[in-house]
Scaffold this active site. Structure first.
Site, PDB file in Angstrom:
ATOM      1  N   ASP A 182       9.561 -15.949  44.472  1.00 49.00           N
ATOM      2  CA  ASP A 182       8.727 -14.881  43.929  1.00 49.00           C
ATOM      3  C   ASP A 182       9.440 -13.571  44.222  1.00 49.00           C
ATOM      4  OD1 ASP A 182       6.746 -12.886  43.543  1.00 49.00           O
ATOM      5  OD2 ASP A 182       5.151 -14.322  43.969  1.00 49.00           O
ATOM      6  N   GLU A 209       7.097 -13.925  38.715  1.00 52.40           N
ATOM      7  CA  GLU A 209       6.341 -12.692  38.964  1.00 52.40           C
ATOM      8  C   GLU A 209       7.092 -11.409  38.611  1.00 52.40           C
ATOM      9  OE1 GLU A 209       3.205 -12.405  39.577  1.00 52.40           O
ATOM     10  OE2 GLU A 209       2.543 -14.326  40.401  1.00 52.40           O
ATOM     11  N   HIS A 234       3.713 -13.859  49.937  1.00 52.86           N
ATOM     12  CA  HIS A 234       2.404 -14.487  50.075  1.00 52.86           C
ATOM     13  C   HIS A 234       2.543 -15.988  50.335  1.00 52.86           C
ATOM     14  CE1 HIS A 234       2.138 -10.985  47.332  1.00 52.86           C
ATOM     15  NE2 HIS A 234       1.051 -10.694  48.040  1.00 52.86           N
ATOM     16  N   ASP A 271       8.355 -10.758  44.532  1.00 52.18           N
ATOM     17  CA  ASP A 271       7.688  -9.867  45.486  1.00 52.18           C
ATOM     18  C   ASP A 271       8.032 -10.225  46.931  1.00 52.18           C
ATOM     19  OD1 ASP A 271       5.867 -11.809  46.536  1.00 52.18           O
ATOM     20  OD2 ASP A 271       4.321 -11.288  45.093  1.00 52.18           O
ATOM     21  N   HIS A 324      -2.736 -17.718  40.651  1.00 52.80           N
ATOM     22  CA  HIS A 324      -1.359 -17.516  41.124  1.00 52.80           C
ATOM     23  C   HIS A 324      -1.294 -17.414  42.648  1.00 52.80           C
ATOM     24  CE1 HIS A 324      -0.887 -12.813  41.509  1.00 52.80           C
ATOM     25  NE2 HIS A 324      -2.068 -13.207  41.941  1.00 52.80           N
TER      26      HIS A 324
END
Length: 300
Positions: free
Chosen positions: A227, A272, A125, A229, A140
């Site tokens: 992160d 995360e 993201h 992710d 976040h």
């Protein structure tokens, strides 16, 4: 990077609404981060956790639609002060999250010592939303915008100054989920982004060579905000906002190894990790392995 490392845990899960990410620092410690770094010859100081307010459910600010604004701001202010203290001791700040809203405090503490800080944002993201553009109001999804000085004053002014980074000093790597407002901000500010399309087309070696050269040319030091992710969910399942088609485990190791060889990273955070959603602490173990590569661990 051959100096003392200070580990700071930030059990923050208030920047979003999926509970469990506050246990990320404990999961990373359980996966053996201190031992792994000590085996590489570093002196590791575990500073414990930043105290973060615990809330049973999200509280939405009526005026802004931001969730847990006051508590997130207070936690990040404490983190900023701790980072400042660690840098004054000439140690490397290694922050364990927690959701990605903690990057607000990390960058506030780090940038205080470098007005020309570079940032590598390794993430699926962009985290460039504001209260106006965010579909959820989750902070976040806003830390990079906040660090650019865009957002609520309670967040942008953490550390007592604003902004923390310049848009031309940011490189986002691994993006594959951007909201419309984030796309517009990226174009408006000219932020350098390598999406998964570029990683697939050019390869991670080329991406990292370009990133390192780009930041070396225009910055004094570089913060890594990673992160989990950013990696593919098949390899890092314990994250709150997984996005299919991510960076591979091996590509991520290569990226960390190249950053170590370039000697440009002066602070880092890994965020995360949600043990509730994980498989036998797999994602925390991946995070520790990547940290190990960032600090110079090699097969031979």
């Amino acid at each position: 990077m051959k100096k003392g490392i200070s580990i700071i845990g930030v059990p923050m899960d208030l920047g979003q609404t999926r509970r469990g990410v506050d246990m990320g620092p404990s999961a990373i410690r359980y996966a053996g981060v201190s031992e792994r770094l000590e085996n590489l010859g570093y002196v590791v100081h575990d500073e414990g956790d930043i105290r973060v307010e615990i809330k049973e459910r999200a509280q939405t600010d009526i005026d802004t639609n931001l969730k847990n604004l006051k508590a997130v701001a207070e936690g990040n202010e404490k983190l900023s002060e701790k980072i400042d203290e660690i840098i004054r001791l000439n140690r490397f700040p290694l922050v364990l999250g927690g959701d990605h809203s903690i990057a607000i405090g990390t960058l506030a503490g780090v940038a205080k010592h470098d007005g020309n800080l570079g940032v590598i944002w390794y993430d699926a993201h962009g985290d460039l939303n504001t209260a106006e553009t965010s579909p959820s109001g989750n902070i976040h999804g806003m830390p990079l915008a906040v660090s650019l000085g865009i957002g609520h004053p309670a967040l942008t002014n953490i550390g007592g100054y604003c902004p923390k980074v310049k848009p031309e000093n940011i490189v986002i790597i691994g993006a594959r989920s951007l909201d419309e407002g984030e796309r517009e901000l990226i174009k408006e500010k000219g932020i350098k982004v390598y999406t998964m399309h570029e990683i697939d087309r050019l390869g991670m070696t080329k991406i990292m060579e370009e990133t390192i050269a780009y930041l070396k040319e225009r910055t004094n030091s570089v913060h890594l905000s990673l992160d989990l992710d950013g990696l593919d969910p098949a390899e890092a399942p314990g994250v709150g906002t997984p996005v299919a088609g991510g960076i591979s485990y091996r590509e991520s190791h290569l990226a960390m190894e190249m950053l170590f060889d370039a000697s440009i990273i002066t602070s880092a955070e890994f965020v995360e990790i949600n043990p509730i959603l994980d498989e036998r602490n797999k994602t925390a173990a991946v995070a520790v392995a990547l940290m190990s590569s960032l600090f110079g661990d090699k097969l031979l």
